[in-house]
Write a protein that holds these residues in place. Structure first.
Motif, mmCIF file in Angstrom:
data_model
loop_
_atom_site.group_PDB
_atom_site.id
_atom_site.type_symbol
_atom_site.label_atom_id
_atom_site.label_comp_id
_atom_site.label_asym_id
_atom_site.label_seq_id
_atom_site.Cartn_x
_atom_site.Cartn_y
_atom_site.Cartn_z
ATOM 1 N N GLU A 1 48.534 30.122 -5.130
ATOM 2 C CA GLU A 1 49.427 30.790 -4.186
ATOM 3 C C GLU A 1 48.734 31.122 -2.868
ATOM 4 O O GLU A 1 49.369 31.657 -1.951
ATOM 5 C CB GLU A 1 49.975 32.074 -4.817
ATOM 6 C CG GLU A 1 50.795 31.821 -6.079
ATOM 7 C CD GLU A 1 51.230 33.112 -6.761
ATOM 8 O OE1 GLU A 1 51.175 34.182 -6.111
ATOM 9 O OE2 GLU A 1 51.619 33.047 -7.938
ATOM 10 N N ARG A 2 47.467 30.782 -2.740
ATOM 11 C CA ARG A 2 46.739 31.025 -1.493
ATOM 12 C C ARG A 2 46.901 29.787 -0.607
ATOM 13 O O ARG A 2 45.999 28.976 -0.453
ATOM 14 C CB ARG A 2 45.267 31.303 -1.779
ATOM 15 C CG ARG A 2 45.016 32.492 -2.707
ATOM 16 C CD ARG A 2 43.525 32.682 -2.962
ATOM 17 N NE ARG A 2 43.263 33.674 -3.990
ATOM 18 C CZ ARG A 2 42.045 34.066 -4.363
ATOM 19 N NH1 ARG A 2 40.965 33.523 -3.787
ATOM 20 N NH2 ARG A 2 41.884 34.980 -5.305
ATOM 21 N N ILE A 3 48.062 29.652 -0.011
ATOM 22 C CA ILE A 3 48.438 28.441 0.697
ATOM 23 C C ILE A 3 48.046 28.546 2.172
ATOM 24 O O ILE A 3 48.508 29.440 2.896
ATOM 25 C CB ILE A 3 49.951 28.191 0.579
ATOM 26 C CG1 ILE A 3 50.361 28.139 -0.898
ATOM 27 C CG2 ILE A 3 50.325 26.908 1.304
ATOM 28 C CD1 ILE A 3 49.723 27.043 -1.693
ATOM 29 N N PHE A 4 47.200 27.606 2.608
ATOM 30 C CA PHE A 4 46.775 27.569 4.014
ATOM 31 C C PHE A 4 47.009 26.151 4.527
ATOM 32 O O PHE A 4 48.078 25.612 4.349
ATOM 33 C CB PHE A 4 45.334 28.060 4.151
ATOM 34 C CG PHE A 4 45.215 29.543 3.936
ATOM 35 C CD1 PHE A 4 45.197 30.412 5.013
ATOM 36 C CD2 PHE A 4 45.157 30.088 2.654
ATOM 37 C CE1 PHE A 4 45.132 31.789 4.834
ATOM 38 C CE2 PHE A 4 45.088 31.445 2.462
ATOM 39 C CZ PHE A 4 45.067 32.310 3.556
ATOM 40 N N GLY A 5 46.071 25.541 5.202
ATOM 41 C CA GLY A 5 46.294 24.205 5.732
ATOM 42 C C GLY A 5 47.115 24.241 7.000
ATOM 43 O O GLY A 5 46.845 25.023 7.913
ATOM 44 N N GLU A 6 48.154 23.391 7.077
ATOM 45 C CA GLU A 6 48.939 23.256 8.300
ATOM 46 C C GLU A 6 49.533 24.600 8.726
ATOM 47 O O GLU A 6 50.081 25.342 7.903
ATOM 48 C CB GLU A 6 50.062 22.238 8.096
ATOM 49 C CG GLU A 6 50.769 21.842 9.366
ATOM 50 C CD GLU A 6 51.750 20.705 9.148
ATOM 51 O OE1 GLU A 6 52.167 20.090 10.154
ATOM 52 O OE2 GLU A 6 52.095 20.424 7.974
ATOM 53 N N GLY A 7 49.393 24.914 10.007
ATOM 54 C CA GLY A 7 49.848 26.201 10.519
ATOM 55 C C GLY A 7 48.804 27.285 10.427
ATOM 56 O O GLY A 7 49.047 28.432 10.809
ATOM 57 N N HIS A 8 47.631 26.922 9.920
ATOM 58 C CA HIS A 8 46.507 27.848 9.795
ATOM 59 C C HIS A 8 45.268 27.200 10.402
ATOM 60 O O HIS A 8 45.255 25.995 10.664
ATOM 61 C CB HIS A 8 46.279 28.224 8.333
ATOM 62 C CG HIS A 8 47.478 28.857 7.683
ATOM 63 N ND1 HIS A 8 47.715 30.205 7.716
ATOM 64 C CD2 HIS A 8 48.518 28.292 7.017
ATOM 65 C CE1 HIS A 8 48.853 30.474 7.083
ATOM 66 N NE2 HIS A 8 49.362 29.324 6.647
ATOM 67 N N ALA B 1 45.539 37.125 12.138
ATOM 68 C CA ALA B 1 46.037 37.792 10.932
ATOM 69 C C ALA B 1 46.492 36.818 9.857
ATOM 70 O O ALA B 1 46.358 37.100 8.656
ATOM 71 C CB ALA B 1 47.185 38.731 11.304
ATOM 72 N N HIS B 2 47.014 35.641 10.242
ATOM 73 C CA HIS B 2 47.539 34.699 9.251
ATOM 74 C C HIS B 2 46.442 33.826 8.646
ATOM 75 O O HIS B 2 46.728 32.989 7.788
ATOM 76 C CB HIS B 2 48.620 33.808 9.883
ATOM 77 C CG HIS B 2 48.117 32.886 10.942
ATOM 78 N ND1 HIS B 2 47.649 33.323 12.157
ATOM 79 C CD2 HIS B 2 48.006 31.518 10.973
ATOM 80 C CE1 HIS B 2 47.274 32.297 12.885
ATOM 81 N NE2 HIS B 2 47.472 31.188 12.189
ATOM 82 N N ASN B 3 45.211 34.038 9.072
ATOM 83 C CA ASN B 3 44.093 33.236 8.573
ATOM 84 C C ASN B 3 43.160 34.078 7.698
ATOM 85 O O ASN B 3 43.520 34.449 6.583
ATOM 86 C CB ASN B 3 43.344 32.607 9.748
ATOM 87 C CG ASN B 3 44.133 31.482 10.382
ATOM 88 O OD1 ASN B 3 44.803 30.720 9.694
ATOM 89 N ND2 ASN B 3 44.084 31.377 11.701
#
Length: 483
Positions: free
Chosen positions: A221-228, A203-205
């Motif tokens: 504001e579409r922040i991904f990277g670390e933790g994704h 869900a977080h991806n």
């Protein structure tokens, strides 16, 4: 008739833009006259392909060399050379441009960010190996994942809003993606994913990114990277102009391999892509214009070449069709498709020319493929394919599918349009399950598909066609039968 048409249209090719030209030549009459004009269209269209190639600006560079070893690079395959690459590129750029030289040897590095007027050149015997430390691919950069823009891990080789850049030579870029690094995030146990560990469908991806796409959330504001768990592309010129990728080899890619996005004047020449990971498309021009892909070999885990233009709302907001793309003298081996349009295609694709290619592998699924649905929408028009040798394909020589969708809920309100698809001078030894497989929409049938001097052998089912104008066959056969 042939002489009159050539006399009429040849000056237009030279003097007017390609779009106007192709719009004019595709408005032919029905019946025998239409079949005859289709042949002449192809003659003129490939003159237009030559015009595209002539217009593409191939970058040139000052005769200055910046050897990465002069900036502290160590060729032991273990020392992190990220700073040496960065300093060499910075100095080359500040000096007005030139060649950043990677000599023979094995060099480990983090992501490489190119700058204007820099040619990153790998000597024969040079191997650039990218670190498996994911934190090295931070800070986040403006990039794209499956046709949706976001802030994510840096591509392995990245250029943002640069002009006159190149990656050349006879060396190899090794992304070090495998079943222990990057690939498991795809969610498939074939690529090392283990049950109850994170993957891109969580869900977080991707679901979160899809919602941001629909809502029009600003890219910043579409922040991904670390933790994704969204993998980076390998080589991505983003909003660049005058790009040359020549001679080098790419292997073990995390995701898409060569991804020129929103870029103009792109030449991919003599490149080898040998990478069988998940979503390892060979070359994906997206929102790209004036692209020449030539003399390349693609042996991939996904589509060899896939032309794209954004997914769903992102594509419609950008509204930048991919257009004026010439593919020639290439070899396609393993892959889902040889030359593909879609599925991220919401802004449309037009004016694509494919000629003098060889496609052959028991693992090559289709030769020419167009894929979309009513969430993607978009259009595909003016596609010309000529002088192709196909040894073996699994599914079909030509597949057009407007119901494409691996995942559920792929129906929406955006009816795709597909027209003017011309194949000529094609020999197929083993056509797979189908010779031609077309699945159009009742609301928008596929239009103006022509086959001229096309001979397909070994197809289990010669034709499967739904919601399409009748295909116009000229001197063409499937399993020895004339159509």
């Amino acid at each position: 008739m042939k002489s009159m048409l050539l006399n009429r249209f040849y000056p237009i090719v030279r003097l007017l833009c390609l779009f106007i030209f192709l719009s004019a030549i595709s408005s032919c009459k029905q019946g025998k006259q239409k079949a005859t004009e289709a042949i002449n269209v192809e003659v003129d269209a490939f003159d237009a392909a030559d015009e595209i190639i002539k217009r593409i600006v191939v970058p040139e560079f000052p005769d200055q060399i910046f050897n990465i070893t002069d900036f502290g690079a160590v060729m032991d395959g273990q020392t992190d050379n990220s700073k040496a690459f960065k300093d060499a590129i910075e100095n080359c750029h500040n000096a007005g441009g030139g060649k950043v030289l990677v000599p023979a040897g094995k060099f480990l590095t983090g992501p490489i960010h190119l700058k204007s007027n820099v040619n990153l050149h790998l000597e024969e015997g040079a191997t650039v190996v990218f670190t498996t430390d994911k934190s090295a691919y931070l800070p986040l950069v403006h990039t794209s994942y499956e046709g949706v823009q976001l802030m994510n891990y840096s591509p392995l080789i990245y250029a943002y809003r640069q002009k006159n850049i190149a990656v050349t030579g006879k060396g190899t870029f090794n992304g070090q993606a495998d079943n222990e690094n990057w690939w498991p995030w795809c969610g498939n146990s074939k690529y090392g994913h283990k049950e109850n560990t994170p993957e891109q469908k969580d869900a977080h991806n991707l679901p979160r990114l899809r919602i941001m796409n629909e809502k029009g959330t600003p890219v910043s504001e579409r922040i991904f990277g670390e933790g994704h768990e969204l993998r980076p592309t390998f080589l991505e010129p983003f909003e660049c102009e005058n790009v040359l990728i020549q001679g080098v080899t790419f292997t073990n890619a995390p995701f898409w391999v060569i991804h020129p996005i929103k870029s103009n004047n792109v030449t991919v020449d003599g490149v080898t892509v040998s990478s069988h990971g998940p979503n390892n498309d060979g070359c994906n021009p997206e929102y790209a214009k004036n692209v020449h892909i030539t003399n390349c070999t693609f042996d991939t885990g996904d589509d060899c070449i896939a032309i794209k233009s954004g997914r769903n709302d992102d594509g419609r907001r950008e509204n930048i069709p991919s257009e004026n793309i010439v593919v020639e003298n290439c070899i396609m081996k393993d892959g889902h498709g040889g030359v593909v349009m879609g599925s991220e295609i919401s802004a449309g694709v037009r004016n694509v020319f494919v000629r003098n290619c060889k496609m052959d592998s028991p693992e090559l699924e289709r030769a020419i493929r167009i894929k979309t649905n009513t969430l993607r929408g978009g259009f595909v028009e003016n596609i010309f394919v000529k002088n192709i040798q196909v040894g073996q394909v699994k599914e079909a020589v030509l597949r057009i599918n407007t119901y494409y969708g691996i995942y559920a809920n792929q129906e929406g309100d955006f009816i795709p349009t597909i027209k003017n698809i011309h194949l000529s001078d094609i020999q197929v030894a083993n056509g797979g399950k189908y010779g031609i497989l077309i699945k159009g929409r009742e609301e928008s049938p596929v239009k103006n598909v022509t086959l001229t001097n096309v001979h397909i052998k070994g197809a289990e089912t010669p034709l499967s066609v739904e919601n399409s104008e009748p295909i116009l066959f000229t001197n063409s056969t499937i399993n020895g039968k004339a159509y």
